[in-house]
Design an enzyme around this catalytic site. Structure first.
Site, short mmCIF file in Angstrom:
data_model
loop_
_atom_site.label_atom_id
_atom_site.label_comp_id
_atom_site.label_asym_id
_atom_site.label_seq_id
_atom_site.Cartn_x
_atom_site.Cartn_y
_atom_site.Cartn_z
N ASP A 1 0.81 -1.11 0.15
CA ASP A 1 -0.01 0.09 -0.02
C ASP A 1 0.88 1.33 -0.01
O ASP A 1 2.08 1.20 0.17
CB ASP A 1 -0.96 -0.04 1.07
CG ASP A 1 -0.40 -0.22 2.53
OD1 ASP A 1 0.96 -0.48 2.47
OD2 ASP A 1 -0.99 -0.81 3.71
N ASN B 1 -7.82 -2.46 14.41
CA ASN B 1 -9.08 -2.82 13.84
C ASN B 1 -9.09 -4.03 13.03
O ASN B 1 -10.25 -3.99 12.45
CB ASN B 1 -9.60 -1.34 13.11
CG ASN B 1 -8.93 -1.30 11.90
OD1 ASN B 1 -7.92 -1.89 11.61
ND2 ASN B 1 -9.56 -0.28 11.41
#
Ligand code: PGA
Length: 249
Positions: A73, A142
């Site tokens: 990413d 998360n």
């Protein structure tokens, strides 16, 4: 009887040992296939792994001359010279210190003028390289993998995404303030990641314990992106005792 692939779970003695286990698995991949394709991750977690790979390269034990890499990413809006861009991170932590060929290292371009075209091209390059032999992953508090935030589809591909407030908050430690953290990123998709022949998810520290438990012990659910890796045929979790501390089984 249905056969379900079970992940391998390695619980190292501490954070350093987890880095050593991960570096060993990467070295093993390159021993079997010197022209291997590595999927690489940024973040705090793999820094110790890259330090070991650099040391092993300097000691003559690791040759990157035929290796191809694809990073997961990149922030949209940050160029390679920005000290918080993931291209910059990779140059500093690994690429500048080993004999990898710059043209064979791929990080999504956060300044691409045409993002839809860029992400299609990124996927095409992975295909042309023969696919990823070993993909290294971290995990967000998360449960995100790369920038695949909760809600990401199991068949998602490389694309532009919005970062969640959780992630912006977690990553603000590297910026002067949360306001400076980019709001968008390019990330490999979960479908892209799942096509890797081998996946290593590395986690260390107590803050990751819940995300690790959910990824391994809860049903596979897009609300917990790492749980979507369940069922991959060659998945290894490399954990330290703290990140493994909530595992019940
Ligand atoms: P970290 O990030 O290694 O800095 O904890 C992992 C992630 O957010 O994927």
């Amino acid at each position: 009887m249905t056969r379900v692939n079970q992940p391998r779970i390695l619980i190292a003695s501490d954070q350093e040992d987890a880095a050593r286990c991960t570096a060993d698995l990467m070295q093993e991949t390159l021993r079997e296939k010197p022209a291997g394709v590595l999927g690489l991750a940024t973040g705090s977690t793999p820094i110790g792994v890259y330090r070991l790979l650099v040391n092993r390269h300097r000691a003559g034990q690791l040759d990157f001359s035929d290796v191809t890499t694809f990073n997961l990413d990149e922030y949209i809006g940050l160029g390679p010279e920005h000290d918080q861009s993931y291209r910059y991170f990779m140059q500093q932590q690994l690429f500048d210190h080993v004999n990898v060929v710059r043209e064979r290292t791929h990080v999504p371009n956060g300044l691409a003028a045409n993002i839809p075209e860029h992400v299609r091209d990124y996927e095409e390059r992975i295909r042309q390289a023969g696919g990823i032999d070993l993909q290294l992953l971290g995990i967000g508090n998360n449960g995100h993998i790369a920038f695949n935030e909760p809600g990401s589809a199991i068949d998602s591909r490389t694309r532009q995404v919005d970062l969640t407030e959780d992630t912006i908050e977690a990553n603000s430690r590297f910026f002067n303030s949360a306001a400076e953290v980019p709001r968008h990123a390019i990330t490999m998709g979960i479908g892209t990641i799942l096509e890797s022949r081998r996946i290593i998810l590395m986690a260390t520290g107590k803050a990751k314990a819940k995300a690790i438990r959910v990824a391994i012990e809860e049903p596979s659910d897009p609300g917990n992106p790492a749980s979507l890796l369940q069922g991959h045929s060659n998945l290894t979790f490399v954990l330290d005792p703290e990140s493994a501390s909530e595992l019940k089984r």
